[in-house]
Design a protein around this motif. Structure first.
Motif, PDB file in Angstrom:
ATOM      1  N   THR A  50      30.945 -14.060  42.294  1.00 42.47           N
ATOM      2  CA  THR A  50      32.089 -14.935  42.464  1.00 42.47           C
ATOM      3  C   THR A  50      31.958 -16.050  41.444  1.00 42.47           C
ATOM      4  O   THR A  50      30.931 -16.681  41.334  1.00 42.47           O
ATOM      5  N   MET A  51      32.995 -16.215  40.675  1.00 43.16           N
ATOM      6  CA  MET A  51      32.927 -17.130  39.543  1.00 43.16           C
ATOM      7  C   MET A  51      34.017 -18.172  39.642  1.00 43.16           C
ATOM      8  O   MET A  51      35.111 -17.894  40.087  1.00 43.16           O
ATOM      9  N   THR A  52      33.712 -19.321  39.128  1.00 39.66           N
ATOM     10  CA  THR A  52      34.781 -20.293  38.923  1.00 39.66           C
ATOM     11  C   THR A  52      34.842 -20.605  37.439  1.00 39.66           C
ATOM     12  O   THR A  52      33.883 -20.403  36.713  1.00 39.66           O
ATOM     13  N   GLN A  53      35.959 -21.070  37.008  1.00 40.20           N
ATOM     14  CA  GLN A  53      36.086 -21.458  35.608  1.00 40.20           C
ATOM     15  C   GLN A  53      35.165 -22.635  35.319  1.00 40.20           C
ATOM     16  O   GLN A  53      34.851 -23.420  36.201  1.00 40.20           O
ATOM     17  N   ALA A  54      34.759 -22.743  34.070  1.00 41.24           N
ATOM     18  CA  ALA A  54      33.959 -23.892  33.671  1.00 41.24           C
ATOM     19  C   ALA A  54      34.692 -25.158  34.083  1.00 41.24           C
ATOM     20  O   ALA A  54      35.899 -25.267  33.904  1.00 41.24           O
ATOM     21  N   GLY A  55      33.963 -26.098  34.632  1.00 40.28           N
ATOM     22  CA  GLY A  55      34.592 -27.348  35.009  1.00 40.28           C
ATOM     23  C   GLY A  55      34.882 -27.460  36.496  1.00 40.28           C
ATOM     24  O   GLY A  55      35.136 -28.540  36.988  1.00 40.28           O
ATOM     25  N   ALA A  56      34.842 -26.343  37.191  1.00 44.36           N
ATOM     26  CA  ALA A  56      35.078 -26.430  38.632  1.00 44.36           C
ATOM     27  C   ALA A  56      33.911 -27.164  39.296  1.00 44.36           C
ATOM     28  O   ALA A  56      32.789 -27.114  38.834  1.00 44.36           O
ATOM     29  N   LEU A  57      34.205 -27.835  40.350  1.00 47.31           N
ATOM     30  CA  LEU A  57      33.171 -28.646  40.993  1.00 47.31           C
ATOM     31  C   LEU A  57      32.517 -27.852  42.103  1.00 47.31           C
ATOM     32  O   LEU A  57      32.988 -27.782  43.212  1.00 47.31           O
ATOM     33  N   THR A  58      31.392 -27.256  41.755  1.00 51.93           N
ATOM     34  CA  THR A  58      30.698 -26.385  42.691  1.00 51.93           C
ATOM     35  C   THR A  58      30.467 -27.059  44.038  1.00 51.93           C
ATOM     36  O   THR A  58      30.736 -26.482  45.081  1.00 51.93           O
ATOM     37  N   ASP A  59      30.016 -28.275  43.989  1.00 51.14           N
ATOM     38  CA  ASP A  59      29.626 -28.945  45.231  1.00 51.14           C
ATOM     39  C   ASP A  59      30.803 -29.151  46.178  1.00 51.14           C
ATOM     40  O   ASP A  59      30.630 -29.249  47.378  1.00 51.14           O
ATOM     41  N   THR A  69      38.880 -19.285  41.224  1.00 49.50           N
ATOM     42  CA  THR A  69      37.768 -18.398  41.534  1.00 49.50           C
ATOM     43  C   THR A  69      38.153 -16.942  41.286  1.00 49.50           C
ATOM     44  O   THR A  69      39.203 -16.490  41.710  1.00 49.50           O
ATOM     45  N   PHE A  98      32.960 -16.298  28.762  1.00 51.23           N
ATOM     46  CA  PHE A  98      32.044 -17.416  28.992  1.00 51.23           C
ATOM     47  C   PHE A  98      31.620 -17.579  30.438  1.00 51.23           C
ATOM     48  O   PHE A  98      31.431 -18.673  30.932  1.00 51.23           O
ATOM     49  N   ARG A 100      28.813 -16.888  33.457  1.00 46.41           N
ATOM     50  CA  ARG A 100      27.367 -16.729  33.568  1.00 46.41           C
ATOM     51  C   ARG A 100      26.989 -15.250  33.512  1.00 46.41           C
ATOM     52  O   ARG A 100      25.966 -14.869  32.950  1.00 46.41           O
ATOM     53  N   LEU A 101      27.858 -14.415  34.061  1.00 49.14           N
ATOM     54  CA  LEU A 101      27.556 -12.993  34.075  1.00 49.14           C
ATOM     55  C   LEU A 101      27.484 -12.423  32.661  1.00 49.14           C
ATOM     56  O   LEU A 101      26.606 -11.635  32.339  1.00 49.14           O
ATOM     57  N   GLU A 103      26.789 -14.095  30.012  1.00 47.07           N
ATOM     58  CA  GLU A 103      25.575 -14.638  29.403  1.00 47.07           C
ATOM     59  C   GLU A 103      24.357 -13.827  29.833  1.00 47.07           C
ATOM     60  O   GLU A 103      23.524 -13.450  29.015  1.00 47.07           O
TER      61      GLU A 103
END
Ligand code: GTP
Ligand code: MG
Lengths: 199, 118
Positions: A50-59, A69, A98, A100-101, A103
């Motif tokens: 499960t991915m979010t775009q760069a910049g999403a606030l994980t916390d 997502t 871009f 993580r997967l 990468e």
């Protein structure tokens, strides 16, 4: 006893100490899962990230659905090549840039096989561009779909804008021999790039 | 609009089962790092770590296979394996691949192995 999986050949032989990976990439429905499944000695596996775009606030995402997502599926299979070397094939779509997967997938990979379909060659540009950005060498395998138009090699090379040295082969992802030959073309190319012409 | 925050590219669901850490403590694991249980007896383990350890007791597997067999995202699997490694319960069987392992010998072995399948 003790292990979670009953089937013995799930595990690698005890002597295997080196693992390498090649990627099998391409656009939607081009045959990635078929290719990996045809060659794998184990039941092909799939993981979903499960991915979010760069910049999403994980916390802040706990319990809060996020529109950006997406789920990225990664198919993979395994080929034990000799008593100490195992090759993993990872099949993944090229659209998710871009992540993580990607990468994880490209880091340490020897190279990639790009599957292409002559009915929509232009759909391969994205993934080829992505590989170039990651600096990963690749070969192109055109899958022969039944109603697909036929092209001469030169036309295909031009349409795909391939470098002269990039291998271009045709393959049937459903056929083990044909799929193995496509991988061989890729690895011969990788080997030649290292200045070590294979015997 | 909030500005993009580099480095916060994120995993969502993992948060819960990795006890709040979205990334492994050490960058030890590649998708094809081979792992195996050491055989050491664990203390109390979370159910997820217990599942990972039980799987790893059967023999060597890649990190990707552990994730695939257990239906856990790779990112989470790495965190769980990292904890198990810290506790001496698993060890890695293969060196972490460098940025680009271009050893000609390996490529030749891959080639020979593939040709032997024809
Ligand atoms: N004729 C022919 N059909 C193929 C070939 N490879 C795959 N197919 C068929 O094409 C369809 C799509 O193949 P998949 O392997 O699911 O493609 P994919 O790239 O994994 O698709 P997505 O994961 O959805 O992007 C299936 O029905 C396959 O049987 C091939 O080489 N030749
Ligand atoms: Mg697929």
């Amino acid at each position: 006893m003790g292990s979670a999986l009953a089937c013995d050949d799930v595990y690698l032989p005890a002597t295997v100490s080196t693992a390498v990976k090649l990627l099998v990439v391409g656009h939607f429905a081009v045959g990635k899962t078929t290719f990996v499944g045809t060659l794998s000695e184990i039941r092909p596996l799939r993981t979903e990230e499960t991915m979010t775009q760069a910049g999403a606030l994980t916390d802040d995402l706990r319990g809060v659905p996020d529109k950006t997502t997406t789920t990225v599926a990664l198919d993979f299979g395994r080929l034990t090549l000799n008593d100490h070397l195992v090759l993993y094939l990872f099949g993944a779509p090229g659209q998710q840039r871009f992540t993580r997967l990607w990468e994880d997938m490209t880091r340490g990979a020897l190279g990639a096989l790009v599957l292409a379909d002559t009915r929509r060659l232009e759909h391969s540009f994205d993934v080829m561009g992505l590989l170039e950005e990651y600096g990963l060498p690749y070969a192109v395998a055109v899958n022969r779909f039944d109603d697909a138009p036929e092209f001469a090699e030169e036309e295909l090379r031009e349409a795909l804008d391939l470098l002269p040295e990039t291998p271009l082969v045709t393959c049937d992802a459903r056929d083990p021999r044909s799929s193995t030959e496509a991988l061989i073309s890729l690895v011969q190319y990788l080997s030649a790039r290292e200045g070590q012409e294979p015997a | 609009m909030t500005a993009p925050r580099p480095g916060r590219r994120g995993l969502v669901r993992p948060y819960v089962i990795t006890e709040g850490r979205a990334h492994p403590t050490r960058d030890t694991f590649d998708l094809v790092t081979l792992v195996i249980a050491t055989g050491a007896e664990p203390g109390a383990l979370s159910p997820e770590k217990d599942r990972v350890l039980r799987l790893c007791r059967g023999g060597a597997l890649s990190v990707a296979e552990v994730a695939g067999h257990l239906g856990i995202p790779v990112s989470v699997t790495k965190v769980l394996l990292g904890d198990l490694a810290d506790d001496g319960l698993i060890l890695t069987r293969s060196p972490v691949p460098s940025a680009r392992p271009t050893e000609p010998r390996i490529l030749q072995e891959v080639l020979d192995g593939l040709r032997a399948r024809l």
